[in-house]
Design a protein around this motif. Structure first.
Motif, short mmCIF file in Angstrom:
data_model
loop_
_atom_site.label_atom_id
_atom_site.label_comp_id
_atom_site.label_asym_id
_atom_site.label_seq_id
_atom_site.Cartn_x
_atom_site.Cartn_y
_atom_site.Cartn_z
N ASP A 188 3.57 -8.07 -17.56
CA ASP A 188 4.75 -8.65 -18.19
C ASP A 188 4.50 -9.03 -19.65
N THR A 189 3.28 -9.50 -19.94
CA THR A 189 3.00 -10.03 -21.29
C THR A 189 2.19 -9.08 -22.17
N GLY A 190 1.42 -8.19 -21.55
CA GLY A 190 0.55 -7.31 -22.32
C GLY A 190 -0.72 -7.99 -22.79
N LEU A 191 -0.92 -9.27 -22.44
CA LEU A 191 -2.09 -10.04 -22.87
C LEU A 191 -3.03 -10.25 -21.69
N TRP A 192 -4.32 -10.04 -21.92
CA TRP A 192 -5.26 -10.03 -20.80
C TRP A 192 -6.52 -10.86 -21.02
#
Length: 527
Positions: free
Chosen positions: A345-349
Motif C-alpha cells: 500500500d505504501t511502497g515503503l519497506w
C-alpha cells in the motif's frame, strides 16, 4: 550475457515479455507455486521433532543430528544460485517441476534409509530440490508481479512459510508418535509435491526468453566444495580431532583456498558466473546479502535446536514439542502478512526491516536466559518475539534486492540473497551444533564424575533415550541440554545485531510499479 538480451531500461520489452497476467491468473499460478514452497519448507520442519527419535533408532550422535539438517542446507545453499541462473536461461515452469521430482527422489531414499550415512546422503538430495524450489518460486513471482504489488504476494509466501513451520513439527510429531514412526515423515510431502506438479502444469504459463547458455559448473562446484570443507571442519573439530591441530590447519587452508579460487573464477574466468559479482556494486544488494548471512546464522543456527530443548530438557513428546513451535510461527505468520500488505500500500519497506531485526535481537537475548526450569509461557513469549521479527525481515530483504535489479538479472539476484541466507544457516547449524555438542558432553562428563560414575566418551556425545535412564542421570541430561540451548541463543544474538547494522545502512528506494522501466523516483539508485 548474450547479445539478444537488452537491458530493459533502454529498450522496451517485446509484447511477449510484457504480457501482464490478470489477478486471477496470478492467483491460479500462485496456488501451484505456494504448494511447491510448502513442500520445500516442510522438508525441514517435518523432521525437526522426529530427529531425536531418528538418531536414537539409527544409533547416531549429536554430530549426526547436526548433519541431518546441514546436509539439506548445504546442497540447497550450493545449488540455489545455479537454479537462479538456469531460471534466466530456461523454462521456469520446467525447472520448478524438475526440482519437485528431485525432492521426491530424495524423500523416498530417506524414508527407507538403513543407517545414518544413507539418511544424510538422501537429505543432501532433498536439498538439491529444495534449493530449486526456494529460488525459483521467488523468481517466478518476481516475473509475474511488479515490485510494488510484490509485497502483497510476499505476504502469502510468508503465510505459507508460517503454515509449514507450524504444521511441520505438529505433523512430524504426530507421525513419530504413530505406528508409522519417523520414516513416515519423509512420505508426507510426496502427495503435495505431486499436486504442485499438476497445478503448475495447468496454470503457469510464462514466456521463455531464449538465450545463449553459459552455465558456470566450475564456479558452483568450487563454492560447494569450499563451503563443505569448512562446515565439516566446524562439525568435527573438538570431537574427532582438536580445534588446534594439523587436521584443522589442513581443512582450513583447503576450504579458504577453494573459496578464493571460486571468487577468482566468478570474477575473471566464468563467461556467465553463477554469482555475478557485479551485482554487489549496488549498495542495497551488498548490504542485504550481508544481512541475509547474519539472519541465517541467527535463525537456523539457534531455532533448529529448540526441538531438542523441548524433548530433552523438558521431557516433552514430539507432538508436544510441535505444539510449542506455534508461538514462534504464529508471530511470523501475523508479521509477514501484515507487513506485506502495508508495504504494497505504501511502497515503503525499510522501517519494517529495522523493526523486525530489533525484535529478533530482543527475542534472542531473552531466549538466551532459558534453562530446563524456565516457565513455558515465558519461553513461548520469547519465541513469539523472534517470530514477529523474522516475519518482517526475511521476505523483505529479498524484496529490497529485487527492487534494485534489472529483469534479466532477477533470477541471479534473488537466488544470491537466498544463497547467502542458506549459507549462513549452514554455518550456524554446524557451528552452534558443535558448541551444543561440546557443552553438553562436558557437562554430562563432569556430572557423571561427580556421581562417581566413570564417563564414557561416546555416551557423553550421544543423544539418549531419556525414558530408559535412571532419574539422576536423566536430570543431568535435562539440565545439560537446557543450559546449552539457552547459551546458543546468546551466541546467535550478536549475528542478529550485525544484520541490523547492515539494514540500517540500506538506502530505501520506493518500490517500482513496473518490472521493466524504473520510475522517475527510482533513477537515483546507485549502480
Amino acid at each position: 550475457m548474450s547479445q539478444d538480451v537488452t537491458p530493459p531500461s533502454t529498450v522496451a520489452p517485446t509484447a511477449e515479455e510484457n504480457h501482464q497476467m490478470t489477478h486471477r491468473e496470478i492467483l491460479e499460478a500462485l496456488s501451484g507455486l505456494l504448494l511447491a514452497m510448502f513442500v520445500a519448507m516442510l522438508s525441514s520442519t517435518v523432521v525437526t521433532n522426529a530427529l531425536p527419535a531418528i538418531i536414537t533408532d539409527l544409533d547416531g550422535s549429536q554430530t549426526g543430528y547436526t548433519w541431518v539438517v546441514v546436509a539439506t542446507l548445504l546442497t540447497m545453499t550450493a545449488t540455489t544460485p545455479l537454479w537462479g541462473k538456469l531460471a534466466d536461461l530456461f523454462s521456469k515452469k520446467l525447472l520448478v517441476q524438475s526440482a519437485l521430482v528431485v525432492y521426491s527422489i530424495g524423500s523416498l531414499v530417506a524414508a527407507f534409509a538403513p543407517n545414518m550415512g544413507v539418511l544424510i546422503g538422501a537429505r543432501a538430495v532433498q536439498g538439491l530440490g529444495v534449493g530449486g524450489l526456494t529460488a525459483l518460486v521467488q523468481v517466478v513471482i518476481a516475473t509475474m508481479v511488479s515490485p510494488r504489488e510484490r509485497g502483497r504476494y510476499s505476504g502469502y509466501i510468508g503465510a505459507v512459510f508460517a503454515l509449514a513451520t507450524v504444521s511441520g513439527p505438529l505433523i512430524g510429531g504426530l507421525i513419530v508418535d504413530s505406528p508409522l514412526g519417523w520414516r513416515g515423515c519423509f512420505f508426507v510431502g510426496l502427495p503435495i509435491a505431486a499436486l504442485a506438479f499438476v497445478v503448475l502444469q495447468r496454470t503457469l504459463h510464462l514466456p521463455v526468453v531464449r538465450r545463449e547458455v553459459h552455465v558456470d559448473y566450475l564456479g558452483a562446484s568450487l563454492i560447494m566444495g569450499g563451503v563443505s570443507i569448512l562446515l565439516i571442519w566446524v562439525s568435527l573439530a573438538g570431537q574427532d580431532f582438536d580445534w588446534v591441530s594439523t587436521t584443522t590447519a589442513l581443512m582450513l587452508a583447503a576450504g579458504v583456498a577453494i573459496i578464493a579460487l571460486a571468487i577468482y573464477v566468478e570474477a575473471r574466468v566464468a563467461a556467465d558466473p553463477i554469482i555475478p559479482l557485479r551485482l554487489f556494486r549496488d549498495r542495497t544488494t551488498a548490504l542485504a546479502t550481508g544481512a541475509s548471512v547474519m539472519v541465517g546464522i541467527a535463525m537456523f543456527g539457534a531455532t533448529v535446536y529448540l526441538s531438542q530443548y523441548f524433548q530433552l530438557a523438558r521431557g516433552m513428546s514430539p507432538t508436544e514439542a510441535g505444539l510449542m513451535s506455534i508461538a514462534m510461527v504464529g508471530g511470523l505468520l501475523v508479521s509477514s502478512i501484515v507487513t506485506g500488505r502495508i508495504i504494497s500500500d505504501t511502497g515503503l519497506w525499510k522501517r519494517w526491516l529495522v523493526g523486525g531485526m530489533v525484535l529478533v535481537i530482543v527475542g534472542l537475548f531473552l531466549l538466551g536466559t532459558i534453562d530446563e526450569k524456565t516457565n513455558l509461557v515465558l519461553v513461548g513469549a520469547f519465541m513469539a518475539l523472534v517470530g514477529l521479527g523474522l516475519g518482517a525481515t526475511m521476505q523483505n530483504l529479498v524484496l529490497s534486492v529485487q527492487n534494485n535489479t534489472r529483469i534479466e538479472d532477477m533470477g541471479a539476484a534473488s537466488s544470491v540473497v537466498a544463497f547467502f541466507r542458506s549459507m549462513g544457516g549452514s554455518i550456524g547449524v554446524s557451528a552452534l551444533g558443535a558448541v551444543l555438542a561440546t557443552q553438553v558432553a562436558n557437562s554430562v562428563r563432569d556430572g557423571l564424575a561427580t556421581m562417581g560414575i566413570k564417563p564414557d566418551a561416546h555416551a557423553s556425545h550421544s543423544i539418549p533415550d531419556l525414558d530408559k535412564l535412571p532419574a539422576p542421570i536423566r536430570a543431568l541430561y535435562e539440565a545439560s541440554f537446557g543450559d546449552a540451548v539457552g547459551h546458543l541463543f546468546l551466541v546467535a544474538a550478536p549475528f542478529a545485531v550485525a544484520a541490523l547494522i547492515c539494514v540500517l545502512f540500506i538506502k530505501e528506494v520506493p518500490l517500482r510499479t513496473s518490472n521493466y522501466e524504473p520510475t522517475q523516483a527510482e533513477e537515483p539508485v546507485v549502480r
